[in-house]
Design an enzyme around this catalytic site. Structure first.
Site, PDB file in Angstrom:
ATOM      1  N   CYS A 114       0.818  -1.228   0.000  1.00 10.50           N
ATOM      2  CA  CYS A 114       0.000   0.000   0.000  1.00 10.50           C
ATOM      3  C   CYS A 114       0.848   1.273   0.000  1.00 10.50           C
ATOM      4  O   CYS A 114       0.343   2.350  -0.302  1.00 10.50           O
ATOM      5  CB  CYS A 114      -0.955   0.006   1.187  1.00 10.50           C
ATOM      6  SG  CYS A 114      -2.063  -1.397   1.193  1.00 10.50           S
ATOM      7  N   HIS A 248      -3.428   7.318   2.238  1.00 10.61           N
ATOM      8  CA  HIS A 248      -3.788   5.990   1.725  1.00 10.61           C
ATOM      9  C   HIS A 248      -5.200   5.679   2.220  1.00 10.61           C
ATOM     10  O   HIS A 248      -5.510   5.906   3.393  1.00 10.61           O
ATOM     11  CB  HIS A 248      -2.784   4.959   2.234  1.00 10.61           C
ATOM     12  CG  HIS A 248      -3.231   3.545   2.009  1.00 10.61           C
ATOM     13  ND1 HIS A 248      -3.722   3.123   0.803  1.00 10.61           N
ATOM     14  CD2 HIS A 248      -3.276   2.467   2.838  1.00 10.61           C
ATOM     15  CE1 HIS A 248      -4.049   1.835   0.899  1.00 10.61           C
ATOM     16  NE2 HIS A 248      -3.793   1.417   2.119  1.00 10.61           N
ATOM     17  N   ASN A 278     -10.085  -0.274  -0.263  1.00 10.20           N
ATOM     18  CA  ASN A 278      -8.627  -0.175  -0.194  1.00 10.20           C
ATOM     19  C   ASN A 278      -8.036  -0.735  -1.491  1.00 10.20           C
ATOM     20  O   ASN A 278      -8.082  -1.939  -1.720  1.00 10.20           O
ATOM     21  CB  ASN A 278      -8.137  -0.964   1.028  1.00 10.20           C
ATOM     22  CG  ASN A 278      -6.632  -0.888   1.217  1.00 10.20           C
ATOM     23  OD1 ASN A 278      -5.905  -0.483   0.310  1.00 10.20           O
ATOM     24  ND2 ASN A 278      -6.169  -1.296   2.389  1.00 10.20           N
TER      25      ASN A 278
HETATM   26  O1  UT7 Z   1      -3.825  -1.015   3.604  1.00 10.67           O
HETATM   27  C1  UT7 Z   1      -2.964  -1.655   4.474  1.00 10.67           C
HETATM   28  C2  UT7 Z   1      -3.236  -1.302   5.845  1.00 10.67           C
HETATM   29  N1  UT7 Z   1      -4.436  -1.938   6.341  1.00 10.67           N
HETATM   30  C3  UT7 Z   1      -5.161  -1.311   7.225  1.00 10.67           C
HETATM   31  O2  UT7 Z   1      -4.873  -0.199   7.551  1.00 10.67           O
HETATM   32  C4  UT7 Z   1      -6.298  -2.043   7.895  1.00 10.67           C
HETATM   33  C5  UT7 Z   1      -6.245  -1.823   9.365  1.00 10.67           C
HETATM   34  N2  UT7 Z   1      -7.284  -2.431  10.116  1.00 10.67           N
HETATM   35  C6  UT7 Z   1      -8.602  -2.101  10.007  1.00 10.67           C
HETATM   36  O3  UT7 Z   1      -8.961  -1.291   9.184  1.00 10.67           O
HETATM   37  C7  UT7 Z   1      -9.583  -2.701  10.981  1.00 10.67           C
HETATM   38  O4  UT7 Z   1      -8.870  -3.401  11.987  1.00 10.67           O
HETATM   39  C8  UT7 Z   1     -10.619  -3.658  10.329  1.00 10.67           C
HETATM   40  C9  UT7 Z   1     -11.627  -2.830   9.499  1.00 10.67           C
HETATM   41  C10 UT7 Z   1      -9.918  -4.667   9.465  1.00 10.67           C
HETATM   42  C11 UT7 Z   1     -11.411  -4.394  11.419  1.00 10.67           C
HETATM   43  O5  UT7 Z   1     -12.013  -3.490  12.319  1.00 10.67           O
HETATM   44  P1  UT7 Z   1     -11.859  -3.730  13.898  1.00 10.67           P
HETATM   45  O6  UT7 Z   1     -12.676  -2.704  14.559  1.00 10.67           O
HETATM   46  O7  UT7 Z   1     -10.385  -3.761  14.209  1.00 10.67           O
HETATM   47  O8  UT7 Z   1     -12.555  -5.134  14.092  1.00 10.67           O
HETATM   48  P2  UT7 Z   1     -11.915  -6.485  14.662  1.00 10.67           P
HETATM   49  O9  UT7 Z   1     -10.962  -7.079  13.689  1.00 10.67           O
HETATM   50  O10 UT7 Z   1     -11.452  -6.229  16.038  1.00 10.67           O
HETATM   51  O11 UT7 Z   1     -13.211  -7.413  14.707  1.00 10.67           O
HETATM   52  C12 UT7 Z   1     -14.323  -7.124  15.559  1.00 10.67           C
HETATM   53  C13 UT7 Z   1     -15.361  -8.223  15.400  1.00 10.67           C
HETATM   54  C14 UT7 Z   1     -14.796  -9.630  15.528  1.00 10.67           C
HETATM   55  O12 UT7 Z   1     -15.734 -10.399  16.236  1.00 10.67           O
HETATM   56  P3  UT7 Z   1     -15.501 -10.732  17.788  1.00 10.67           P
HETATM   57  O13 UT7 Z   1     -14.188 -11.447  17.857  1.00 10.67           O
HETATM   58  O14 UT7 Z   1     -15.482  -9.387  18.466  1.00 10.67           O
HETATM   59  O15 UT7 Z   1     -16.697 -11.560  18.127  1.00 10.67           O
HETATM   60  C15 UT7 Z   1     -14.726 -10.131  14.105  1.00 10.67           C
HETATM   61  O16 UT7 Z   1     -14.839 -11.517  13.992  1.00 10.67           O
HETATM   62  O17 UT7 Z   1     -15.959  -8.157  14.084  1.00 10.67           O
HETATM   63  C16 UT7 Z   1     -15.907  -9.460  13.484  1.00 10.67           C
HETATM   64  N3  UT7 Z   1     -15.768  -9.282  12.037  1.00 10.67           N
HETATM   65  C17 UT7 Z   1     -16.808  -9.064  11.210  1.00 10.67           C
HETATM   66  N4  UT7 Z   1     -18.135  -9.000  11.435  1.00 10.67           N
HETATM   67  C18 UT7 Z   1     -18.919  -8.753  10.368  1.00 10.67           C
HETATM   68  C19 UT7 Z   1     -14.618  -9.231  11.312  1.00 10.67           C
HETATM   69  N5  UT7 Z   1     -14.899  -9.009  10.026  1.00 10.67           N
HETATM   70  C20 UT7 Z   1     -16.251  -8.905   9.943  1.00 10.67           C
HETATM   71  C21 UT7 Z   1     -17.134  -8.639   8.875  1.00 10.67           C
HETATM   72  N6  UT7 Z   1     -18.455  -8.576   9.130  1.00 10.67           N
HETATM   73  N7  UT7 Z   1     -16.678  -8.438   7.609  1.00 10.67           N
END
Ligand code: UT7
Length: 321
Positions: A114, A248, A278
């Site tokens: 990225c 980004h 992204n």
């Molecule tokens: O471009 C390169 C750089 N990349 C980035 O900058 C990405 C950085 N990270 C992020 O943008 C965020 O961490 C995400 C958008 C990927 C995720 O958001 P988050 O608030 O960090 O969520 P999380 O990974 O902590 O997940 C929260 C919950 C989990 O469930 P539990 O364990 O709390 O029960 C996941 O299993 O959301 C669940 N989950 C989803 N639920 C519905 C994960 N993906 C999904 C989904 N739909 N697509």
């Protein structure tokens, strides 16, 4: 007079097919509400099966060449930032060269995920300052859909396809014009946070994206702020002197947190993640082109690019456009 690199034009390309969050909810256990709340994404463009990264790069490049009012043969360097090349080799850059009819020149790909476009911009800028190149096409192009695991809801809802390009031109100009600084960083100790679970010399396939989202998020805000502060310090300016931040486009919450750290109002931040998702190395040139063509970013303004990606890699570039 010193030589500096000026962005003389931009161009972009987005595939026809638009995939909404609701479309994704039919494939994996997710919802429009979850995706929008956590990432700010509403939809993304997805390339056709037969459409390659170079097809998109060529469209963006043609667009940038037309915007500059030059001929393809006026270009003497082509740098393509991509993580999703058509083939392991040759590079996407030489496919662009051949399609545009650019005579023998310097052409190669840059792989910094990225952060690739910022890396590409820095490399091109240094070639220009070294007086080795006069007009460089810098492209970010990605077919991220080709390396997604479409059954993994934690990653497949975040990415999109597309390409963006700028043309840099060497100009003798007073200090303070063109690219003012570039700052590039990498720390391979964090490579397990974001990677593909395959590669030609290991599994023999490209593999799929695996991401520890929460960890990447945490580092993204701090490291991008570091890259931005390095640009401000090197140029002896404060954030309020920047007209536009073009970050980004990975996640609206990351963008907002970075802007907050800089005390920059969101009105001066370019946001396209809601309809691009992204697009990795393509995200900054896509956002820049959209903002330029819509009349937001105007000639003479001070623009700061910043990115973070797999590696981890991160960086910034400050440009008087
Ligand atoms: O471009 C390169 C750089 N990349 C980035 O900058 C990405 C950085 N990270 C992020 O943008 C965020 O961490 C995400 C958008 C990927 C995720 O958001 P988050 O608030 O960090 O969520 P999380 O990974 O902590 O997940 C929260 C919950 C989990 O469930 P539990 O364990 O709390 O029960 C996941 O299993 O959301 C669940 N989950 C989803 N639920 C519905 C994960 N993906 C999904 C989904 N739909 N697509």
């Amino acid at each position: 007079m010193p030589i500096s690199s000026h962005i003389i034009s931009s161009g972009s390309y987005l595939p026809e097919k638009i995939m909404t969050n609701n479309d994704l909810a039919e494939i994996v256990d997710t919802s429009d509400e979850w995706i929008f709340k956590r990432s700010g994404i509403k939809s993304r463009h997805i390339a056709a099966d037969k459409q390659s990264t170079s097809d998109m790069a060529i469209c963006a490049a043609r667009n940038a060449i037309a915007d500059a009012g030059i001929n393809a043969s006026d270009v003497d360097g082509i740098i393509v930032a991509t993580t999703t090349p058509d083939q392991t080799f040759p590079s996407v850059a030489v496919s662009v060269q051949a399609a545009l009819g650019v005579p023998t020149c310097i052409a190669f790909d840059v792989q910094a995920v990225c952060t690739g476009f910022v890396y590409g911009l820095a490399v091109a800028d240094n070639f220009i300052k070294a007086r080795q190149l006069k007009r460089v096409l810098v492209i970010g192009a990605e077919k991220m859909s080709s390396i997604l695991d479409w059954s993994d809801r934690t990653t497949c809802v975040l990415f999109g396809d597309g390409a963006g390009a700028v043309i840099l031109e060497a100009r003798e100009s007073a200090k303070g014009q063109g690219i003012l600084s570039t700052h590039l960083y990498a720390d391979g100790n964090m490579r397990d946070m974001l990677y593909t679970n395959g590669g030609v010399s290991t599994t023999g396939t490209s593999g799929h994206i695996v991401m520890q989202g929460r960890e990447v998020f945490k580092h993204a805000v701090n490291l991008m702020a570091e890259a931005v502060n390095a640009a401000l310090d090197a140029n002896n300016i404060t954030a309020d002197e920047i007209d536009w931040l073009v970050p980004h486009q990975a996640n609206l919450r990351i963008i907002e947190s970075t802007a907050k750290k800089l005390s920059m109002p969101m009105e001066r931040v370019i946001v396209t993640v809601q309809h691009h998702g992204n697009t990795s190395a393509a995200s900054i040139p896509l956002a820049f082109d959209e903002a330029r063509k819509s009349g937001k970013i105007k000639d003479g303004e001070l623009v700061l690019f910043e990115a973070l990606g797999g590696g981890l890699t991160w960086g910034s570039a400050l440009v008087r456009v």
